[in-house]
Scaffold this active site. Structure first.
Site, PDB file in Angstrom:
ATOM      1  N   PHE A  45       0.820  -1.205   0.000  1.00  0.00           N
ATOM      2  CA  PHE A  45       0.000   0.000   0.000  1.00  0.00           C
ATOM      3  C   PHE A  45       0.849   1.248   0.000  1.00  0.00           C
ATOM      4  O   PHE A  45       0.583   2.199  -0.728  1.00  0.00           O
ATOM      5  CB  PHE A  45      -0.886  -0.045   1.250  1.00  0.00           C
ATOM      6  CG  PHE A  45      -2.029   0.915   1.214  1.00  0.00           C
ATOM      7  CD1 PHE A  45      -3.007   0.795   0.241  1.00  0.00           C
ATOM      8  CD2 PHE A  45      -2.120   1.927   2.142  1.00  0.00           C
ATOM      9  CE1 PHE A  45      -4.064   1.677   0.200  1.00  0.00           C
ATOM     10  CE2 PHE A  45      -3.185   2.814   2.117  1.00  0.00           C
ATOM     11  CZ  PHE A  45      -4.155   2.689   1.145  1.00  0.00           C
ATOM     12  N   HIS A 136      -9.571  -7.546   7.279  1.00  0.00           N
ATOM     13  CA  HIS A 136     -10.068  -6.595   6.283  1.00  0.00           C
ATOM     14  C   HIS A 136     -10.830  -7.285   5.163  1.00  0.00           C
ATOM     15  O   HIS A 136     -10.987  -6.725   4.078  1.00  0.00           O
ATOM     16  CB  HIS A 136      -8.905  -5.755   5.724  1.00  0.00           C
ATOM     17  CG  HIS A 136      -8.255  -4.889   6.770  1.00  0.00           C
ATOM     18  ND1 HIS A 136      -7.008  -4.327   6.615  1.00  0.00           N
ATOM     19  CD2 HIS A 136      -8.702  -4.487   7.986  1.00  0.00           C
ATOM     20  CE1 HIS A 136      -6.709  -3.624   7.708  1.00  0.00           C
ATOM     21  NE2 HIS A 136      -7.715  -3.710   8.546  1.00  0.00           N
ATOM     22  N   CYS A 169     -27.657  -6.456  -6.411  1.00  0.00           N
ATOM     23  CA  CYS A 169     -27.877  -7.829  -5.938  1.00  0.00           C
ATOM     24  C   CYS A 169     -29.032  -8.479  -6.695  1.00  0.00           C
ATOM     25  O   CYS A 169     -30.128  -7.901  -6.789  1.00  0.00           O
ATOM     26  CB  CYS A 169     -28.160  -7.804  -4.440  1.00  0.00           C
ATOM     27  SG  CYS A 169     -28.568  -9.422  -3.762  1.00  0.00           S
ATOM     28  N   ASN A 235      10.240  -6.503   8.830  1.00  0.00           N
ATOM     29  CA  ASN A 235       9.736  -5.583   7.809  1.00  0.00           C
ATOM     30  C   ASN A 235      10.905  -4.903   7.106  1.00  0.00           C
ATOM     31  O   ASN A 235      11.952  -4.677   7.705  1.00  0.00           O
ATOM     32  CB  ASN A 235       8.828  -4.521   8.464  1.00  0.00           C
ATOM     33  CG  ASN A 235       7.872  -3.912   7.478  1.00  0.00           C
ATOM     34  OD1 ASN A 235       7.189  -4.628   6.745  1.00  0.00           O
ATOM     35  ND2 ASN A 235       7.823  -2.593   7.410  1.00  0.00           N
TER      36      ASN A 235
HETATM   37  P1  NAD Z   1       1.702  -1.459   4.066  1.00  0.00           P
HETATM   38  O1  NAD Z   1       1.828  -1.312   2.575  1.00  0.00           O
HETATM   39  O2  NAD Z   1       1.343  -0.273   4.871  1.00  0.00           O
HETATM   40  O3  NAD Z   1       3.077  -2.024   4.638  1.00  0.00           O
HETATM   41  C1  NAD Z   1       3.732  -3.088   3.978  1.00  0.00           C
HETATM   42  C2  NAD Z   1       5.150  -3.117   4.522  1.00  0.00           C
HETATM   43  O4  NAD Z   1       5.778  -4.282   4.036  1.00  0.00           O
HETATM   44  C3  NAD Z   1       5.980  -1.913   4.058  1.00  0.00           C
HETATM   45  O5  NAD Z   1       6.527  -1.273   5.208  1.00  0.00           O
HETATM   46  C4  NAD Z   1       7.086  -2.553   3.187  1.00  0.00           C
HETATM   47  O6  NAD Z   1       8.345  -1.937   3.379  1.00  0.00           O
HETATM   48  C5  NAD Z   1       7.121  -3.963   3.708  1.00  0.00           C
HETATM   49  N1  NAD Z   1       7.522  -4.978   2.717  1.00  0.00           N
HETATM   50  C6  NAD Z   1       7.147  -5.119   1.430  1.00  0.00           C
HETATM   51  N2  NAD Z   1       7.679  -6.240   0.887  1.00  0.00           N
HETATM   52  C7  NAD Z   1       8.423  -6.828   1.888  1.00  0.00           C
HETATM   53  C8  NAD Z   1       9.234  -8.010   1.961  1.00  0.00           C
HETATM   54  N3  NAD Z   1       9.373  -8.849   0.914  1.00  0.00           N
HETATM   55  N4  NAD Z   1       9.866  -8.272   3.136  1.00  0.00           N
HETATM   56  C9  NAD Z   1       9.724  -7.449   4.220  1.00  0.00           C
HETATM   57  N5  NAD Z   1       8.981  -6.318   4.196  1.00  0.00           N
HETATM   58  C10 NAD Z   1       8.325  -6.022   3.051  1.00  0.00           C
HETATM   59  O7  NAD Z   1       0.714  -2.677   4.320  1.00  0.00           O
HETATM   60  P2  NAD Z   1      -0.212  -2.984   5.563  1.00  0.00           P
HETATM   61  O8  NAD Z   1       0.496  -2.648   6.834  1.00  0.00           O
HETATM   62  O9  NAD Z   1      -0.704  -4.361   5.326  1.00  0.00           O
HETATM   63  O10 NAD Z   1      -1.431  -1.968   5.391  1.00  0.00           O
HETATM   64  C11 NAD Z   1      -2.015  -1.785   4.103  1.00  0.00           C
HETATM   65  C12 NAD Z   1      -3.531  -1.932   4.035  1.00  0.00           C
HETATM   66  O11 NAD Z   1      -3.913  -2.085   2.668  1.00  0.00           O
HETATM   67  C13 NAD Z   1      -4.012  -3.175   4.720  1.00  0.00           C
HETATM   68  O12 NAD Z   1      -5.126  -2.800   5.446  1.00  0.00           O
HETATM   69  C14 NAD Z   1      -4.421  -4.152   3.618  1.00  0.00           C
HETATM   70  O13 NAD Z   1      -5.745  -4.617   3.836  1.00  0.00           O
HETATM   71  C15 NAD Z   1      -4.473  -3.340   2.342  1.00  0.00           C
HETATM   72  N6  NAD Z   1      -3.667  -3.969   1.252  1.00  0.00           N
HETATM   73  C16 NAD Z   1      -3.752  -5.308   1.034  1.00  0.00           C
HETATM   74  C17 NAD Z   1      -2.978  -5.904   0.040  1.00  0.00           C
HETATM   75  C18 NAD Z   1      -3.070  -7.393  -0.159  1.00  0.00           C
HETATM   76  O14 NAD Z   1      -4.095  -8.001   0.187  1.00  0.00           O
HETATM   77  N7  NAD Z   1      -2.031  -8.046  -0.702  1.00  0.00           N
HETATM   78  C19 NAD Z   1      -2.121  -5.127  -0.743  1.00  0.00           C
HETATM   79  C20 NAD Z   1      -2.071  -3.744  -0.507  1.00  0.00           C
HETATM   80  C21 NAD Z   1      -2.861  -3.178   0.503  1.00  0.00           C
HETATM   81 ZN    ZN Z   2     -29.058  -8.593  -1.582  1.00  0.00          ZN
END
Ligand code: NAD
Ligand code: ZN
Length: 271
Positions: A45, A136, A169, A235
């Site tokens: 994100f 979520h 729906c 992280n």
């Molecule tokens: P965030 O993007 O805020 O944080 C992700 C963190 O992971 C970052 O600090 C980044 O530096 C780190 N990162 C990325 N790749 C990495 C790796 N290979 N090794 C170690 N660290 C790594 O994500 P969040 O805290 O989950 O919050 C984002 C919100 O957006 C959540 O609520 C989520 O629901 C949603 N979201 C979901 C997805 C998904 O489902 N894959 C993707 C994007 C956002």
């Molecule tokens: Zn319905």
């Protein structure tokens, strides 16, 4: 005077300590964020340049109030869908981060995987669905906001491409939305309750790939720590909770767990 530990360690330097903490734990909670899915091709994100950072999120209130907002939300959803489909079909099976989580789960001492992700990839990687707590929601299907009827994305997409209208729906005419929790939308109560219970019951809480800023999910690591669990954070960038953690590893998740496995092998341990 004893030297203070640095706030965070590299994967290589933290691997042995991680192995000790995991070896000593009876009940482990794994807490995941978007960073566990980046190596599956789904941008996180907050990292710069990610597809998500180019668009302001559409709030729940806007989604409900405006057909234009719903149209835009579905347009974005289908624009991102190829990344999710490819990740589910193939990449997750080669993902070092998901392999690491499977290896942790194979210790037999992981009670829950609490995820902020909506990508269904823990389940697709082979973790039993009942062990995954989705804070979520899940973006691999949709539900009616009025009657909760489930709707499949393929059907919605076909109609959306034909008419350009956001879906209604088929059972009650209500608004259909992906089964995810948007900004401004209430958190799912049962999942929050279960996540809190697992957090309080854990003696080791491992946060992987989350910037730990999205509330209230990001309160859980601090709650675990205050309740006596050991806290590990892995992280790529610093998080606001690193100073509280028993072990904060700044680096790649897959690389960190490769070091963990090496350290286990060096000690002849299988847990
Ligand atoms: P965030 O993007 O805020 O944080 C992700 C963190 O992971 C970052 O600090 C980044 O530096 C780190 N990162 C990325 N790749 C990495 C790796 N290979 N090794 C170690 N660290 C790594 O994500 P969040 O805290 O989950 O919050 C984002 C919100 O957006 C959540 O609520 C989520 O629901 C949603 N979201 C979901 C997805 C998904 O489902 N894959 C993707 C994007 C956002
Ligand atoms: Zn319905």
């Amino acid at each position: 005077m004893a030297s203070r530990l640095p706030k965070s360690l590299s994967p290589a330097d933290g691997g042995a300590r991680l192995a000790q903490l995991i070896g000593a734990a009876d009940r482990i909670v794994v807490f995941t964020g978007a960073g566990v899915s980046t190596d599956c091709g789904i941008p996180d994100f907050r990292s710069p340049g990610g597809q998500w950072s180019n668009n302001m999120p559409i709030s729940f209130q806007d989604f409900v109030a405006s057909a234009d907002a719903r149209r835009e939300a579905w347009r974005r959803k289908f624009a991102m869908q190829p990344f999710f489909d490819a990740a589910t079909a193939t990449t997750v099976h080669e993902s070092p981060a998901h392999a690491a989580i499977r290896a942790l789960n194979d210790t037999g001492r992981v009670s829950a995987i609490i995820t902020q992700n909506i990508d269904n990839l823990h389940q697709a990687s082979g973790i039993p669905a009942e062990r995954v707590i989705e804070l979520h929601g899940n973006g691999s299907y949709a539900t009616c906001l009025d009657c909760s009827e489930r709707h499949e994305l393929d059907d919605i997409r076909r109609a959306f491409e034909e008419t350009g209208d956001p879906p209604a729906c088929s059972a009650c005419g209500g608004i259909v939305k992906t089964a995810t929790v948007s900004f401004g939308q209430p958190m799912p109560r049962a999942q929050m309750r279960r996540a809190l219970g697992e957090t309080l019951a854990s003696d080791l809480f491992i946060a992987l790939g989350s910037s730990l800023v999205v509330m209230p999910a990001a309160e859980l690591p601090a709650i675990a720590k205050q309740n006596g669990a050991a806290l590990v954070i892995v992280n790529n960038e610093a998080t606001g909770l690193d100073a509280l953690a028993d072990l904060a590893i700044r680096g790649d998740i897959g690389e960190t767990f490769a070091c963990w496995m090496q350290s286990r092998a060096d000690r002849g341990a299988n847990i």
